[in-house]
Design a protein around this motif. Sequence first.
Motif, PDB file in Angstrom:
ATOM      1  N   UNK A   1       0.863  -1.169   0.000  1.00 36.63           N
ATOM      2  CA  UNK A   1       0.000   0.000   0.000  1.00 36.63           C
ATOM      3  C   UNK A   1       0.903   1.224   0.000  1.00 36.63           C
ATOM      4  N   UNK A   2       0.914   1.984  -1.081  1.00 37.98           N
ATOM      5  CA  UNK A   2       1.840   3.101  -1.221  1.00 37.98           C
ATOM      6  C   UNK A   2       1.320   4.390  -0.593  1.00 37.98           C
ATOM      7  N   UNK A   3       0.036   4.564  -0.456  1.00 30.73           N
ATOM      8  CA  UNK A   3      -0.546   5.767   0.122  1.00 30.73           C
ATOM      9  C   UNK A   3      -0.564   5.653   1.644  1.00 30.73           C
ATOM     10  N   UNK A   4       0.280   6.443   2.364  1.00 26.37           N
ATOM     11  CA  UNK A   4       0.332   6.301   3.818  1.00 26.37           C
ATOM     12  C   UNK A   4      -0.988   6.640   4.503  1.00 26.37           C
ATOM     13  N   UNK A   5      -1.770   7.547   3.937  1.00 15.86           N
ATOM     14  CA  UNK A   5      -3.057   7.882   4.537  1.00 15.86           C
ATOM     15  C   UNK A   5      -4.031   6.717   4.427  1.00 15.86           C
ATOM     16  N   UNK A   6      -3.998   6.034   3.278  1.00 13.16           N
ATOM     17  CA  UNK A   6      -4.853   4.856   3.112  1.00 13.16           C
ATOM     18  C   UNK A   6      -4.433   3.756   4.078  1.00 13.16           C
ATOM     19  N   UNK A   7      -3.125   3.611   4.295  1.00 12.71           N
ATOM     20  CA  UNK A   7      -2.639   2.601   5.235  1.00 12.71           C
ATOM     21  C   UNK A   7      -3.130   2.906   6.650  1.00 12.71           C
ATOM     22  N   UNK A   8      -3.076   4.168   7.033  1.00 10.87           N
ATOM     23  CA  UNK A   8      -3.539   4.554   8.367  1.00 10.87           C
ATOM     24  C   UNK A   8      -5.032   4.276   8.518  1.00 10.87           C
ATOM     25  N   UNK A   9      -5.817   4.636   7.510  1.00 10.80           N
ATOM     26  CA  UNK A   9      -7.262   4.395   7.589  1.00 10.80           C
ATOM     27  C   UNK A   9      -7.575   2.913   7.650  1.00 10.80           C
ATOM     28  N   UNK A  10      -6.815   2.112   6.899  1.00 12.26           N
ATOM     29  CA  UNK A  10      -7.020   0.666   6.932  1.00 12.26           C
ATOM     30  C   UNK A  10      -6.702   0.135   8.323  1.00 12.26           C
ATOM     31  N   UNK A  11      -5.622   0.607   8.905  1.00 11.10           N
ATOM     32  CA  UNK A  11      -5.247   0.160  10.245  1.00 11.10           C
ATOM     33  C   UNK A  11      -6.300   0.588  11.263  1.00 11.10           C
ATOM     34  N   UNK A  12      -6.768   1.820  11.175  1.00 11.01           N
ATOM     35  CA  UNK A  12      -7.782   2.295  12.114  1.00 11.01           C
ATOM     36  C   UNK A  12      -9.065   1.485  12.004  1.00 11.01           C
ATOM     37  N   UNK A  13      -9.363   0.986  10.814  1.00  6.86           N
ATOM     38  CA  UNK A  13     -10.584   0.193  10.656  1.00  6.86           C
ATOM     39  C   UNK A  13     -10.479  -1.164  11.348  1.00  6.86           C
ATOM     40  N   UNK A  14      -9.270  -1.570  11.701  1.00  5.24           N
ATOM     41  CA  UNK A  14      -9.064  -2.865  12.346  1.00  5.24           C
ATOM     42  C   UNK A  14      -9.152  -2.823  13.866  1.00  5.24           C
ATOM     43  N   UNK A  15      -9.168  -1.632  14.440  1.00  3.38           N
ATOM     44  CA  UNK A  15      -9.146  -1.543  15.897  1.00  3.38           C
ATOM     45  C   UNK A  15     -10.392  -0.825  16.408  1.00  3.38           C
ATOM     46  N   UNK A  16     -10.754  -1.067  17.663  1.00  5.73           N
ATOM     47  CA  UNK A  16     -11.938  -0.407  18.226  1.00  5.73           C
ATOM     48  C   UNK A  16     -11.787   1.113  18.203  1.00  5.73           C
ATOM     49  N   UNK A  17     -12.893   1.797  17.975  1.00  2.00           N
ATOM     50  CA  UNK A  17     -12.874   3.252  17.835  1.00  2.00           C
ATOM     51  C   UNK A  17     -12.315   3.966  19.067  1.00  2.00           C
ATOM     52  N   UNK A  18     -12.553   3.415  20.246  1.00  6.87           N
ATOM     53  CA  UNK A  18     -12.072   4.085  21.451  1.00  6.87           C
ATOM     54  C   UNK A  18     -10.542   4.145  21.519  1.00  6.87           C
ATOM     55  N   UNK A  19      -9.846   3.382  20.669  1.00  2.00           N
ATOM     56  CA  UNK A  19      -8.386   3.392  20.650  1.00  2.00           C
ATOM     57  C   UNK A  19      -7.812   4.207  19.503  1.00  2.00           C
ATOM     58  N   UNK A  20      -8.652   4.867  18.705  1.00  2.00           N
ATOM     59  CA  UNK A  20      -8.174   5.596  17.536  1.00  2.00           C
ATOM     60  C   UNK A  20      -7.232   6.734  17.904  1.00  2.00           C
ATOM     61  N   UNK A  21      -7.522   7.507  18.952  1.00  2.00           N
ATOM     62  CA  UNK A  21      -6.635   8.612  19.334  1.00  2.00           C
ATOM     63  C   UNK A  21      -5.258   8.095  19.716  1.00  2.00           C
ATOM     64  N   UNK A  22      -5.229   7.034  20.503  1.00  4.07           N
ATOM     65  CA  UNK A  22      -3.965   6.419  20.887  1.00  4.07           C
ATOM     66  C   UNK A  22      -3.220   5.905  19.655  1.00  4.07           C
ATOM     67  N   UNK A  23      -3.959   5.322  18.726  1.00  2.23           N
ATOM     68  CA  UNK A  23      -3.344   4.785  17.513  1.00  2.23           C
ATOM     69  C   UNK A  23      -2.743   5.905  16.669  1.00  2.23           C
ATOM     70  N   UNK A  24      -3.470   6.998  16.506  1.00  2.13           N
ATOM     71  CA  UNK A  24      -2.945   8.116  15.713  1.00  2.13           C
ATOM     72  C   UNK A  24      -1.668   8.676  16.343  1.00  2.13           C
ATOM     73  N   UNK A  25      -1.664   8.814  17.663  1.00  3.87           N
ATOM     74  CA  UNK A  25      -0.472   9.306  18.361  1.00  3.87           C
ATOM     75  C   UNK A  25       0.703   8.349  18.138  1.00  3.87           C
ATOM     76  N   UNK A  26       0.432   7.078  18.221  1.00  5.97           N
ATOM     77  CA  UNK A  26       1.467   6.066  18.022  1.00  5.97           C
ATOM     78  C   UNK A  26       2.010   6.123  16.595  1.00  5.97           C
ATOM     79  N   UNK A  27       1.131   6.309  15.620  1.00  5.88           N
ATOM     80  CA  UNK A  27       1.541   6.325  14.217  1.00  5.88           C
ATOM     81  C   UNK A  27       2.411   7.524  13.867  1.00  5.88           C
ATOM     82  N   UNK A  28       2.307   8.592  14.655  1.00  5.13           N
ATOM     83  CA  UNK A  28       3.167   9.745  14.393  1.00  5.13           C
ATOM     84  C   UNK A  28       4.635   9.382  14.565  1.00  5.13           C
TER      85      UNK A  28
END
Length: 143
Positions: A1-28
């Motif tokens: 997957x060459x588009x990093x934004x698409x990769x992030x969205x795909x990853x976020x779709x795999x985890x519960x929504x309540x962990x999205x903020x933590x996931x975004x911080x981690x991905x930085x």
Amino acid sequence: MSDPYAAVEMILSLIPEQHHDLAREYLRNHHPSAILQYASQFRLPLTNTVGGYGEITIQRGEDLYHDKWAVTDGAFSGCRAWTEADGWTAGSGWQYISDIGRANAYRYTLQEAFEVARRVVEIESACSEAEVAAIRARIGGQA
């Protein structure tokens, strides 16, 4: 997957929504694939041409088995795991986790679980199509 934004969205779709903020911080600070440590299950749809829906679920173990995965039918109650003949189990097929124990159910690495699940998807998809074909033949008076 060459588009990093698409990769992030795909990853976020795999985890519960309540962990999205933590996931975004981690991905930085980490590669997007590192977020997969937060996933607890993956769902692989059956591939059939007759309609309907079914899926095979890859579930992460809990407690002592947190680093192992099982290939399951995804049931909320009476969940079954796919086992393969290897000396520990009687044979390949679905067995209740309560019957075989968690150590035998949650036995795979994530990569191994995906390999097994892909085989199970092929088997279950073929079984589903054959069952529907048999029902259609009986209804049509051809059986």
